[in-house]
Design a protein around this motif. Structure first.
Motif, PDB file in Angstrom:
ATOM      1  N   ASN A 268      47.826  35.400  25.311  1.00 42.59           N
ATOM      2  CA  ASN A 268      46.526  35.610  24.669  1.00 42.59           C
ATOM      3  C   ASN A 268      45.560  34.467  24.968  1.00 42.59           C
ATOM      4  O   ASN A 268      44.379  34.688  25.276  1.00 42.59           O
ATOM      5  CB  ASN A 268      46.709  35.763  23.163  1.00 42.59           C
ATOM      6  N   GLU A 269      46.073  33.253  24.913  1.00 41.91           N
ATOM      7  CA  GLU A 269      45.201  32.102  25.144  1.00 41.91           C
ATOM      8  C   GLU A 269      44.724  32.031  26.593  1.00 41.91           C
ATOM      9  O   GLU A 269      43.559  31.711  26.849  1.00 41.91           O
ATOM     10  CB  GLU A 269      45.945  30.802  24.783  1.00 41.91           C
ATOM     11  N   HIS A 270      45.624  32.311  27.530  1.00 37.41           N
ATOM     12  CA  HIS A 270      45.307  32.055  28.939  1.00 37.41           C
ATOM     13  C   HIS A 270      44.908  33.291  29.729  1.00 37.41           C
ATOM     14  O   HIS A 270      44.326  33.176  30.804  1.00 37.41           O
ATOM     15  CB  HIS A 270      46.488  31.356  29.611  1.00 37.41           C
ATOM     16  N   MET A 271      45.227  34.468  29.223  1.00 41.39           N
ATOM     17  CA  MET A 271      44.873  35.680  29.954  1.00 41.39           C
ATOM     18  C   MET A 271      43.955  36.593  29.133  1.00 41.39           C
ATOM     19  O   MET A 271      43.485  37.603  29.637  1.00 41.39           O
ATOM     20  CB  MET A 271      46.125  36.438  30.390  1.00 41.39           C
ATOM     21  N   GLY A 272      43.770  36.242  27.880  1.00 30.65           N
ATOM     22  CA  GLY A 272      42.940  37.088  27.013  1.00 30.65           C
ATOM     23  C   GLY A 272      43.675  38.361  26.649  1.00 30.65           C
ATOM     24  O   GLY A 272      44.810  38.565  27.051  1.00 30.65           O
ATOM     25  N   PRO A 273      43.032  39.222  25.861  1.00 25.28           N
ATOM     26  CA  PRO A 273      43.679  40.481  25.492  1.00 25.28           C
ATOM     27  C   PRO A 273      43.947  41.312  26.750  1.00 25.28           C
ATOM     28  O   PRO A 273      43.124  41.334  27.670  1.00 25.28           O
ATOM     29  CB  PRO A 273      42.649  41.181  24.599  1.00 25.28           C
ATOM     30  N   LEU A 274      45.089  41.977  26.791  1.00 26.95           N
ATOM     31  CA  LEU A 274      45.428  42.859  27.914  1.00 26.95           C
ATOM     32  C   LEU A 274      45.232  44.298  27.438  1.00 26.95           C
ATOM     33  O   LEU A 274      44.726  44.547  26.339  1.00 26.95           O
ATOM     34  CB  LEU A 274      46.848  42.571  28.386  1.00 26.95           C
TER      35      LEU A 274
ATOM     36  N   ASP B 145      51.769  51.847  48.609  1.00 28.37           N
ATOM     37  CA  ASP B 145      50.595  50.992  48.832  1.00 28.37           C
ATOM     38  C   ASP B 145      49.515  51.090  47.764  1.00 28.37           C
ATOM     39  O   ASP B 145      48.451  50.484  47.904  1.00 28.37           O
ATOM     40  CB  ASP B 145      49.966  51.263  50.208  1.00 28.37           C
ATOM     41  N   GLU B 146      49.796  51.836  46.713  1.00 31.69           N
ATOM     42  CA  GLU B 146      48.847  51.850  45.603  1.00 31.69           C
ATOM     43  C   GLU B 146      48.977  50.521  44.879  1.00 31.69           C
ATOM     44  O   GLU B 146      50.081  50.098  44.530  1.00 31.69           O
ATOM     45  CB  GLU B 146      49.205  53.010  44.666  1.00 31.69           C
ATOM     46  N   GLN B 147      47.922  49.829  44.640  1.00 28.92           N
ATOM     47  CA  GLN B 147      48.021  48.510  44.024  1.00 28.92           C
ATOM     48  C   GLN B 147      48.144  48.627  42.515  1.00 28.92           C
ATOM     49  O   GLN B 147      47.282  49.186  41.846  1.00 28.92           O
ATOM     50  CB  GLN B 147      46.797  47.667  44.397  1.00 28.92           C
ATOM     51  N   LEU B 148      49.258  48.107  41.977  1.00 25.60           N
ATOM     52  CA  LEU B 148      49.513  48.227  40.545  1.00 25.60           C
ATOM     53  C   LEU B 148      48.794  47.148  39.740  1.00 25.60           C
ATOM     54  O   LEU B 148      48.397  47.377  38.607  1.00 25.60           O
ATOM     55  CB  LEU B 148      51.010  48.147  40.269  1.00 25.60           C
ATOM     56  N   TYR B 149      48.688  45.972  40.305  1.00 24.67           N
ATOM     57  CA  TYR B 149      48.024  44.859  39.625  1.00 24.67           C
ATOM     58  C   TYR B 149      47.018  44.241  40.569  1.00 24.67           C
ATOM     59  O   TYR B 149      47.263  44.145  41.775  1.00 24.67           O
ATOM     60  CB  TYR B 149      49.057  43.809  39.181  1.00 24.67           C
ATOM     61  N   THR B 150      45.893  43.801  40.028  1.00 26.01           N
ATOM     62  CA  THR B 150      44.879  43.176  40.877  1.00 26.01           C
ATOM     63  C   THR B 150      45.334  41.796  41.320  1.00 26.01           C
ATOM     64  O   THR B 150      46.158  41.147  40.658  1.00 26.01           O
ATOM     65  CB  THR B 150      43.547  43.004  40.116  1.00 26.01           C
ATOM     66  N   GLU B 151      44.771  41.365  42.423  1.00 31.95           N
ATOM     67  CA  GLU B 151      45.069  40.000  42.891  1.00 31.95           C
ATOM     68  C   GLU B 151      44.693  38.975  41.837  1.00 31.95           C
ATOM     69  O   GLU B 151      45.396  37.992  41.624  1.00 31.95           O
ATOM     70  CB  GLU B 151      44.300  39.703  44.180  1.00 31.95           C
ATOM     71  N   ALA B 152      43.567  39.206  41.206  1.00 32.30           N
ATOM     72  CA  ALA B 152      43.091  38.257  40.186  1.00 32.30           C
ATOM     73  C   ALA B 152      44.104  38.154  39.039  1.00 32.30           C
ATOM     74  O   ALA B 152      44.431  37.052  38.575  1.00 32.30           O
ATOM     75  CB  ALA B 152      41.729  38.694  39.641  1.00 32.30           C
ATOM     76  N   PHE B 153      44.612  39.293  38.599  1.00 31.74           N
ATOM     77  CA  PHE B 153      45.591  39.290  37.514  1.00 31.74           C
ATOM     78  C   PHE B 153      46.859  38.541  37.934  1.00 31.74           C
ATOM     79  O   PHE B 153      47.375  37.697  37.192  1.00 31.74           O
ATOM     80  CB  PHE B 153      45.924  40.737  37.116  1.00 31.74           C
ATOM     81  N   LEU B 154      47.328  38.851  39.138  1.00 36.34           N
ATOM     82  CA  LEU B 154      48.571  38.214  39.585  1.00 36.34           C
ATOM     83  C   LEU B 154      48.390  36.714  39.798  1.00 36.34           C
ATOM     84  O   LEU B 154      49.305  35.927  39.544  1.00 36.34           O
ATOM     85  CB  LEU B 154      49.086  38.876  40.864  1.00 36.34           C
ATOM     86  N   HIS B 155      47.219  36.320  40.216  1.00 38.29           N
ATOM     87  CA  HIS B 155      46.929  34.898  40.366  1.00 38.29           C
ATOM     88  C   HIS B 155      46.960  34.197  38.997  1.00 38.29           C
ATOM     89  O   HIS B 155      47.613  33.157  38.825  1.00 38.29           O
ATOM     90  CB  HIS B 155      45.576  34.698  41.027  1.00 38.29           C
ATOM     91  N   GLN B 156      46.284  34.825  38.050  1.00 37.96           N
ATOM     92  CA  GLN B 156      46.238  34.274  36.695  1.00 37.96           C
ATOM     93  C   GLN B 156      47.657  34.194  36.097  1.00 37.96           C
ATOM     94  O   GLN B 156      48.035  33.220  35.447  1.00 37.96           O
ATOM     95  CB  GLN B 156      45.380  35.215  35.834  1.00 37.96           C
ATOM     96  N   LEU B 157      48.438  35.245  36.344  1.00 35.65           N
ATOM     97  CA  LEU B 157      49.815  35.283  35.848  1.00 35.65           C
ATOM     98  C   LEU B 157      50.650  34.154  36.463  1.00 35.65           C
ATOM     99  O   LEU B 157      51.436  33.492  35.779  1.00 35.65           O
ATOM    100  CB  LEU B 157      50.447  36.642  36.165  1.00 35.65           C
ATOM    101  N   GLY B 158      50.465  33.942  37.747  1.00 39.39           N
ATOM    102  CA  GLY B 158      51.204  32.871  38.425  1.00 39.39           C
ATOM    103  C   GLY B 158      50.866  31.504  37.835  1.00 39.39           C
ATOM    104  O   GLY B 158      51.731  30.652  37.645  1.00 39.39           O
ATOM    105  N   GLU B 159      49.587  31.321  37.548  1.00 41.43           N
ATOM    106  CA  GLU B 159      49.164  30.056  36.931  1.00 41.43           C
ATOM    107  C   GLU B 159      49.816  29.875  35.555  1.00 41.43           C
ATOM    108  O   GLU B 159      50.301  28.798  35.213  1.00 41.43           O
ATOM    109  CB  GLU B 159      47.637  30.046  36.736  1.00 41.43           C
TER     110      GLU B 159
ATOM    111  N   ALA C  21      52.140  44.880  29.477  1.00 42.81           N
ATOM    112  CA  ALA C  21      50.960  45.134  28.636  1.00 42.81           C
ATOM    113  C   ALA C  21      49.735  45.489  29.473  1.00 42.81           C
ATOM    114  O   ALA C  21      48.799  46.102  28.966  1.00 42.81           O
ATOM    115  CB  ALA C  21      50.673  43.912  27.756  1.00 42.81           C
ATOM    116  N   ASN C  22      49.738  45.099  30.737  1.00 37.91           N
ATOM    117  CA  ASN C  22      48.584  45.414  31.581  1.00 37.91           C
ATOM    118  C   ASN C  22      48.847  46.543  32.566  1.00 37.91           C
ATOM    119  O   ASN C  22      48.019  46.807  33.443  1.00 37.91           O
ATOM    120  CB  ASN C  22      48.097  44.161  32.320  1.00 37.91           C
ATOM    121  N   ALA C  23      50.013  47.186  32.422  1.00 32.23           N
ATOM    122  CA  ALA C  23      50.276  48.358  33.266  1.00 32.23           C
ATOM    123  C   ALA C  23      49.387  49.503  32.787  1.00 32.23           C
ATOM    124  O   ALA C  23      49.127  49.639  31.591  1.00 32.23           O
ATOM    125  CB  ALA C  23      51.746  48.747  33.178  1.00 32.23           C
ATOM    126  N   ASP C  24      48.921  50.312  33.730  1.00 31.19           N
ATOM    127  CA  ASP C  24      48.116  51.470  33.323  1.00 31.19           C
ATOM    128  C   ASP C  24      48.995  52.554  32.703  1.00 31.19           C
ATOM    129  O   ASP C  24      48.573  53.295  31.830  1.00 31.19           O
ATOM    130  CB  ASP C  24      47.389  52.046  34.543  1.00 31.19           C
TER     131      ASP C  24
END
Ligand SMILES: [Zn+2]
Ligand SMILES: [Zn+2]
Ligand SMILES: [Zn+2]
Ligand SMILES: [Zn+2]
Lengths: 452, 452
Positions: free
Chosen positions: B294-300, B7-21, B440-443
């Motif tokens: 890079n264009e749609h998610m910015g630097p990771l 249950d530790e969250q690896l990616y934020t909801e915002a990130f996953l939403h942006q990725l889906g888009e 690239a966005n994994a901790d």
């Protein structure tokens, strides 16, 4: 029992039974494939006038004899020889790349060192015809129209005009050479050759076809709106007189031996491939059909004449010579058919015969049904080699083959044995057996002096 | 919300939403196709050491800059240059016919006037290896084994040994040259090149591949049990030293900029086609994925490094040079993947990572499901250019493409843009976007010092 509408029996039960047996045998028989394999392996490319031409003639004579034909003859077919030479093309600028080109048959040569020029691009032949000569002068024309794929090959007629006319139209407008997109439905780097119109009295220019992928590449370069400069070298040329031969095998008839059912194929091929689908398969199909009829049904009433025509590809030389040599007896040629559309499964049967022959045609159509073949109509086409006999009024038939893939390989290096499905080839033989045996054993004729 | 098992969250909801888009955008995006079209049209063939090599390097540098990569570098990749020359073959007897041959990469030349010899036929490489040298001495060996077609390309591994070894085994047994059936699944008259093993210290002979139809033809001639004599001319040769370049574009990370997600393709191609599926498409896919992220998610967090590798085809020169140049920092390369199997739709995702990274891998796999991609296992292969980094222990991933048709065109003149389906290419980009952005966005990292 097959009967005509007025209950008069056209064929005996015994004959139809024997025919049914042979139809079943033919559909599993390998003779046509063996003949096709033999011609493509032992002779291979056989451009009219080339060393392969004479080898093919010798092959055909020997095969007819080995297959037990009653009479085997060579009839001379004089021709003006055209020889392929070097064929190279490349984009010089803006993006140097090699292109795969082949000379169109009968084309004139470029200088030996090649020629260079800027491309002027037309969507189709009509656009070139409509163009201002000032735009064409000094340039290399390029027609990019792509052929459509259809089961009946009807895309060919719509596209092939560019192959025939581009060189002459280009010359007329002051262009220096012509390139067309291959008349073919594939995406292979194997350009399609084929004859261009030629007339000593009409100006022309060197002309070649590039493969579909090369045409795409050229179009993509042209889209960038910068001048595209090309170098092309075609050393193809006219090369004196030559005598080829129609090779003819007769299976003699009994009571009507001077009435000929004329079937066959063309023996020559283009030189790029081994001429498997164009037209070794047609030779295999018709030679096998005649041999199987003779072996399993014995001589029939009329004579079955198999003609392997000389130089169909760039002269119809055999067809013209035959017409000339037999002009005193054209009306003995009572029905003709040519197999020259590859080796795809037959789905249709058409005719051009007199109305009085329609009961016989319907009886034949009935016997084709078990092969999945439907009757189409009485306005059928026939092969190119039958043009002179047809024009003289001979009745003809056509067995329509599935040509969906035919123009992927037609007139290319890819026209090789592997493109032939032995089962489809045998189905062809079974269909030819039915039509030829029933036509040869009909009491009546099919009309003569017919007009389209 | 994607969560790991604890249950530790690896990616934020915002990130996953942006990725889906972005995944949705990528699957309809044309950038990869535009890049592939540009490289194949404006550069085309780019054999390492040829004029196309330098043009491709210039192309890549300019494109990376135009696409907004933060840092663009050329890193030298020295190589011994091999150049293709004339390639011709023909059957001299018993049935003279031309054959379509191509030199195997790194092969030695025949004499300029060609060499002649009798064919000795083997069903496969193993049969040649087992043969009595007395039978091989003075002859031209011919291996006729045909490659099998499979979606995952697994027929290649079973067939390609003949390409690698036949020349050396032939030399060892006293043969004078070697011919193999093309390592390819098609029936086109377009032979398949590809590298043969080469070692200055090991004897070898000139070696070429003939197309599948030509191999069939040769087999059919040999079936007739008469000696088959062949002439072949290959003037390919080693041609001095050359320096090519890996072209590298970095999209810099934020908090972990010195950790590299290494993706890419090889920039070189064989010279027969325009190198569309091998490997312009891989360049288009990976360059587009990095640009879109890079264009749609910015630097990771981590740096996305796109490497266009030099001379994969006959030397792995870029891979070796990179490994050497970066050997002080190999452990900064935390995950690698190469797109080098054409442009077919992706159906599978595999990895070779540490167990500690499996929750991240499962999170990535979840985001690939909408693309029809299933996770396979943690024993994944990776591209040839990653061999040195992988051997050093780098974690890798593989996105498995449908390769059913890949070996119809691979290493032939037919490797051209028309073989690419733009929709399948865009699906590839979407998949690479998902894997690369999430990696690239994994901790955490993916392990290093891994062993197979
Ligand atoms: Zn024909
Ligand atoms: Zn033809
Ligand atoms: Zn590759
Ligand atoms: Zn490759």
């Amino acid at each position: 029992v097959m009967a005509s509408e007025n209950d008069e029996q056209l064929y005996t039960e015994a004959f139809l039974h024997q025919l049914g047996e042979l139809r079943s045998l033919a559909i599993n028989h390998s003779l046509a494939y063996e003949l096709t394999e033999s011609l493509t392996t032992e002779v291979g490319p056989r451009l009219a006038g080339s060393p392969g031409d004479a080898k093919a003639v010798a092959w055909a004579e020997a095969k007819f004899k080995a297959l037990g034909f009653d009479e085997v003859r060579l009839e001379p077919a004089p021709l003006k020889r055209w020889t392929r030479g070097v064929e190279q093309a490349e984009v010089l600028s803006p993006f140097p790349q090699p292109m795969h080109i082949t000379a169109l048959g009968r084309t004139l040569p470029t200088p030996a060192e090649g020629l260079e020029g800027e491309i002027i691009h037309f969507a189709d032949l009509e656009a070139l015809k409509a163009a201002d000569p000032a735009l064409v002068k000094g340039k290399i024309t390029f027609i990019s129209k792509r052929m459509e794929r259809h089961q009946d090959g009807s895309g060919y007629g719509k596209a092939v005009g560019a192959r025939g006319e581009t060189a002459q139209v280009t010359a007329e407008k002051g262009g220096i050479a012509a390139i067309i997109r291959s008349i073919g439905t594939d995406n292979n780097r194997t350009p399609h050759t084929g004859a261009a119109r030629y007339d000593e009295a009409i100006a022309s220019v060197p002309a070649g076809a590039i493969s579909n992928p090369d045409a795409d590449l050229l179009v993509n370069m042209l889209k960038r709106d910068v001048p595209v400069k090309v170098r092309m070298t075609l050393t193809s040329h006219w090369d004196g007189d030559y005598t080829s031969y129609n090779v003819i095998g007769d299976m003699k008839g009994t009571t009507q031996a001077d009435q000929y059912i004329v079937i066959g194929c063309h023996l020559d091929s283009w030189d790029l491939g081994t001429g498997a689908i164009d037209d070794a398969s047609g030779c295999g199909i018709t030679m096998a059909a005649a041999q199987l009829i003779n072996e399993h049904m014995g001589p029939l009433k009329k004579t079955i004449r198999v003609v392997l025509w000389a130089n169909e590809e760039y002269g119809l030389s055999g067809a013209k010579a035959y017409h000339e040599a037999h002009k005193h007896e054209l009306n003995k040629h009572i029905l003709g058919g040519e197999s020259d559309f590859g080796a795809g499964r037959i789905y249709g049967f058409g005719t051009r015969v007199s109305e009085t022959a329609m009961p016989v045609v319907m009886a034949i159509a009935e016997q084709l049904k078990p092969l999945g073949i439907a009757y189409s109509n009485n306005q059928s086409g026939s092969g190119a080699d039958l043009i002179p006999l047809r024009a003289a009024g001979m009745a003809v038939f056509g067995l329509k083959q599935d040509g969906t893939d035919y123009f992927d390989y037609h007139h290319t290096a890819n026209d090789t044995l592997d493109k032939i499905d032995p089962a489809a080839l045998a189905q062809n033989v079974a269909a030819w057996v039915v039509v030829v045996a029933m036509a040869a054993n009909a009491d009546q004729d099919f009309g003569f002096g017919l007009k389209d």
